[in-house]
Design an enzyme around this catalytic site. Structure first.
Site, PDB file in Angstrom:
ATOM      1  N   TYR A 180       9.700   1.066   4.339  1.00 15.98           N
ATOM      2  CA  TYR A 180      10.513   1.047   5.920  1.00 15.98           C
ATOM      3  C   TYR A 180      10.483   0.065   6.461  1.00 15.98           C
ATOM      4  O   TYR A 180      11.279  -0.052   7.266  1.00 15.98           O
ATOM      5  CB  TYR A 180      10.466   3.033   6.071  1.00 15.98           C
ATOM      6  CG  TYR A 180      11.911   3.387   4.680  1.00 15.98           C
ATOM      7  CD1 TYR A 180      12.739   3.237   5.100  1.00 15.98           C
ATOM      8  CD2 TYR A 180      11.503   4.285   4.047  1.00 15.98           C
ATOM      9  CE1 TYR A 180      13.750   3.782   3.894  1.00 15.98           C
ATOM     10  CE2 TYR A 180      12.154   4.977   3.369  1.00 15.98           C
ATOM     11  CZ  TYR A 180      13.205   4.871   3.328  1.00 15.98           C
ATOM     12  OH  TYR A 180      14.355   5.155   2.973  1.00 15.98           O
ATOM     13  N   ASP A 184      10.868  -9.216  -2.333  1.00 18.28           N
ATOM     14  CA  ASP A 184      11.246  -8.763  -0.404  1.00 18.28           C
ATOM     15  C   ASP A 184      12.891  -8.734  -0.774  1.00 18.28           C
ATOM     16  O   ASP A 184      13.773  -8.445  -0.264  1.00 18.28           O
ATOM     17  CB  ASP A 184      10.834  -9.371   0.879  1.00 18.28           C
ATOM     18  CG  ASP A 184      10.826 -10.761   0.469  1.00 18.28           C
ATOM     19  OD1 ASP A 184      12.115 -11.328   0.164  1.00 18.28           O
ATOM     20  OD2 ASP A 184      10.526 -11.629   1.428  1.00 18.28           O
ATOM     21  N   HIS A 233       6.711 -11.819  -9.242  1.00 17.98           N
ATOM     22  CA  HIS A 233       6.021  -9.861  -8.869  1.00 17.98           C
ATOM     23  C   HIS A 233       7.187  -9.294  -8.728  1.00 17.98           C
ATOM     24  O   HIS A 233       6.581  -7.703  -8.518  1.00 17.98           O
ATOM     25  CB  HIS A 233       4.892 -10.466  -7.466  1.00 17.98           C
ATOM     26  CG  HIS A 233       4.157 -11.178  -8.028  1.00 17.98           C
ATOM     27  ND1 HIS A 233       3.496 -12.198  -6.546  1.00 17.98           N
ATOM     28  CD2 HIS A 233       3.285 -12.324  -8.664  1.00 17.98           C
ATOM     29  CE1 HIS A 233       2.734 -12.789  -6.955  1.00 17.98           C
ATOM     30  NE2 HIS A 233       3.105 -13.217  -7.989  1.00 17.98           N
ATOM     31  N   CYS A 279      12.766  10.174 -11.880  1.00 20.84           N
ATOM     32  CA  CYS A 279      14.075   9.707 -13.018  1.00 20.84           C
ATOM     33  C   CYS A 279      14.826  10.482 -13.329  1.00 20.84           C
ATOM     34  O   CYS A 279      15.254  11.616 -13.675  1.00 20.84           O
ATOM     35  CB  CYS A 279      13.321   9.084 -13.856  1.00 20.84           C
ATOM     36  SG  CYS A 279      15.155   8.201 -15.472  1.00 20.84           S
ATOM     37  N   GLY A 297       6.246 -22.555   1.907  1.00 18.55           N
ATOM     38  CA  GLY A 297       5.938 -21.132   2.125  1.00 18.55           C
ATOM     39  C   GLY A 297       4.517 -20.306   1.276  1.00 18.55           C
ATOM     40  O   GLY A 297       4.418 -19.337   1.525  1.00 18.55           O
ATOM     41  N   VAL A 320       3.867 -24.579   6.664  1.00 22.59           N
ATOM     42  CA  VAL A 320       3.099 -24.829   8.679  1.00 22.59           C
ATOM     43  C   VAL A 320       2.048 -25.464   8.952  1.00 22.59           C
ATOM     44  O   VAL A 320       1.883 -26.473   9.279  1.00 22.59           O
ATOM     45  CB  VAL A 320       3.248 -23.377   9.089  1.00 22.59           C
ATOM     46  CG1 VAL A 320       2.608 -23.161  10.523  1.00 22.59           C
ATOM     47  CG2 VAL A 320       4.696 -22.725   9.083  1.00 22.59           C
TER      48      VAL A 320
END
Ligand code: ZN
Length: 249
Positions: A72, A105, A120, A149, A189, A216
């Protein structure tokens, strides 16, 4: 940012038969997702042992408290950034064949990429520990912990790879296949420190593939396997690269 290097990278991608993007936490930082590692990483706020599969099996409700919190605060809120959108546009232009991501994500899928190898797993899905039924991550399903489930009643697990768990077999096989298949590896990245994922670009380089790195700061890969190092924030570099590909199309 060096425009000459951007042009060189675009030229490699245009002439490649097949290009893969290999992404890590650095591409999602600008979407507000902290990396797991490092001083401001999630592991400085959460105990990583809660995401160990043995702990989860023994204490699913306690592990789920942590998982729900992380979801969240970070994964459920974030939106794709310009770097994710650039990769989706590259796929649409026919300049990118597949994304291999270490991230859980879901932002490549949200940006519109059609072929994403989830090395992953993915935090937006739950899988049943007994019957393999997949469930979307919804507020209802995690209202009571641990979630169960709806088909068989067994405990659900987030569909990402826990410590102590193997890489999903199909993802592993498909990602390895690209180390001999794709000509160009666009590495974005990721610093080459998380194994076994870090072996993929190394193996690709060993097979004579071109490695373009976007980071970066110089990483473990820079100077070892990187052919072209595009230094800068992922959103900046990828926006410039996709603009270059667009112009040359
Ligand atoms: Zn089930």
């Amino acid at each position: 940012m060096n425009l000459d290097l951007i042009q060189q990278a675009a030229a490699h991608i245009r002439t490649a038969q097949r290009t893969v993007a290999f992404t890590g936490a650095g591409i999602s930082v600008e979407s507000g997702i902290p990396p797991f590692r490092g001083p401001d990483g999630l592991w400085s706020k959460y105990d990583p042992s809660h995401l160990d599969i043995r702990y989860f099996s023994a204490h699913p409700a306690e592990a789920w408290e942590v998982i729900r919190d992380i979801f969240y605060k970070y994964f459920g809120q974030s939106q794709p950034n310009a770097a994710h959108l650039a990769l989706a546009e590259m796929e649409q232009m026919g300049q990118l064949d597949v994304v291999i991501t270490q991230n859980i994500d879901n932002l490549h899928q949200a940006a519109g990429n059609q072929d994403v190898i989830e090395f992953h797993g993915n935090s937006h899905r739950l899988s049943c520990t007994a019957c393999d039924q997949s469930h979307p991550f919804t507020a209802e399903i995690i209202a009571t912990l641990p979630p169960r489930c709806t088909v068989c009643g067994a405990v659900l697990k987030p569909d990402f790879v826990f410590f102590g768990e193997p890489i999903p077999a199909l993802a592993q096989r498909r990602a390895m296949a690209e180390t001999t298949r794709a000509d160009v590896w666009l590495v974005i990245g990721t610093t080459g420190e998380v194994y076994p994922a870090a072996l993929l670009p190394v193996e690709a380089k060993r097979n004579g593939k071109t490695i373009i790195e976007v980071n970066v700061r110089p990483s473990e890969l820079t100077g070892q396997i990187t052919d072209l190092f595009l230094q800068g924030r992922a959103t900046e570099v990828m926006s410039a690269l996709v603009a270059q590909l667009r112009d040359g199309a």
